[in-house]
Write an enzyme that holds these catalytic residues in place. Sequence first.
Site, mmCIF file in Angstrom:
data_model
loop_
_atom_site.group_PDB
_atom_site.id
_atom_site.type_symbol
_atom_site.label_atom_id
_atom_site.label_comp_id
_atom_site.label_asym_id
_atom_site.label_seq_id
_atom_site.Cartn_x
_atom_site.Cartn_y
_atom_site.Cartn_z
ATOM 1 N N CYS A 1 0.088 4.042 2.605
ATOM 2 C CA CYS A 1 0.412 3.600 3.968
ATOM 3 C C CYS A 1 1.836 4.004 4.353
ATOM 4 O O CYS A 1 2.120 4.289 5.527
ATOM 5 C CB CYS A 1 0.278 2.084 4.084
ATOM 6 S SG CYS A 1 -1.383 1.435 3.815
ATOM 7 N N CYS B 1 0.848 -1.207 0.000
ATOM 8 C CA CYS B 1 0.000 0.000 0.000
ATOM 9 C C CYS B 1 0.880 1.253 0.000
ATOM 10 O O CYS B 1 1.554 1.549 0.994
ATOM 11 C CB CYS B 1 -0.917 -0.018 1.218
ATOM 12 S SG CYS B 1 -1.723 1.549 1.565
#
Length: 304
Positions: free
Chosen positions: A48, A45
């Site tokens: 993230c 991700c």
Amino acid sequence: MDLLNGGNAPATDLIKDGTEATFMADVVETSQETPVIVDFWAPWCGPCKTLGPMLEEAVTAAKGAVKMVKINVDEAQTIAAQMRIQSIPTVYAFFKGQPVDGFQGALPGSEIKAFVDRVIEAAGGESPGGQLDDAVQAAEEMLAEGAAADAAQTFAAILGEDPNHAAAYGGLVRAHIATGDLEQAEAILNGAPAEISTSAELEATHAQLELAKQAADAGPVAELTAAVEADPDNHQARFDLAQALHANGNVEEAVAQLLELFRRDREWNEGAAKTQLFTIFDALKSNDPIVLNGRRKLSSMIFA
């Protein structure tokens, strides 16, 4: 100078990598006493990788008022399903074993700090932001009472805790303006972090500095008043009179003179009257009666 007197838990205890096996202890049980922020993330991700470190920084800055657990959803699919994680990053805050706040997606640093502060305050704690805001208020009171040097020291200490605290940065500049050290005030203002350089607080401080520099060169009010009375169309004299009035603290009359100048010749000196009015308005609070009345009168002239 440490303005924050919260807990002194080490960062290693504040931020943990959690698993399904430790979720109950790290989150549910720990949150009975201290709010816990849970960051649901995954190695693949992209957002993230940005959000996680900013969350960790905000949690560390809170010095024990909140804790953080990082959950890799690829390795904790059961918990992710129970929490109905639809996308990542997703962040939840727990207190007393229950989710109390949360958000999805990446956020800018200022919103992350606000989120952490909100979680701490919801749990009955005092957030770093709240404590720093109290310190800013105290420094503003010092400045208002004429203790500019003490105010400058307090503002500087706040910036030691949070270098991007716009209100404290603006306050430090204004403290130097109050002592008459305009050169230092300008140097500090020019060195503002990019993150806050266009904030409302620093925009207002910039306007105040410009007015202070003008005040240093302002002429005598009596002579300029006589010049304007002798020739009402002496626009330079009226403009200079407005600067002199402002330098002497008569802001409302300064605005009145600039409005009259604008009424007589709005294009004079490349619209200097309007520019000066906006500088004065920017230096004041937006709800100041002088600003409200001045803007209303100026608008009525512009759109007449």
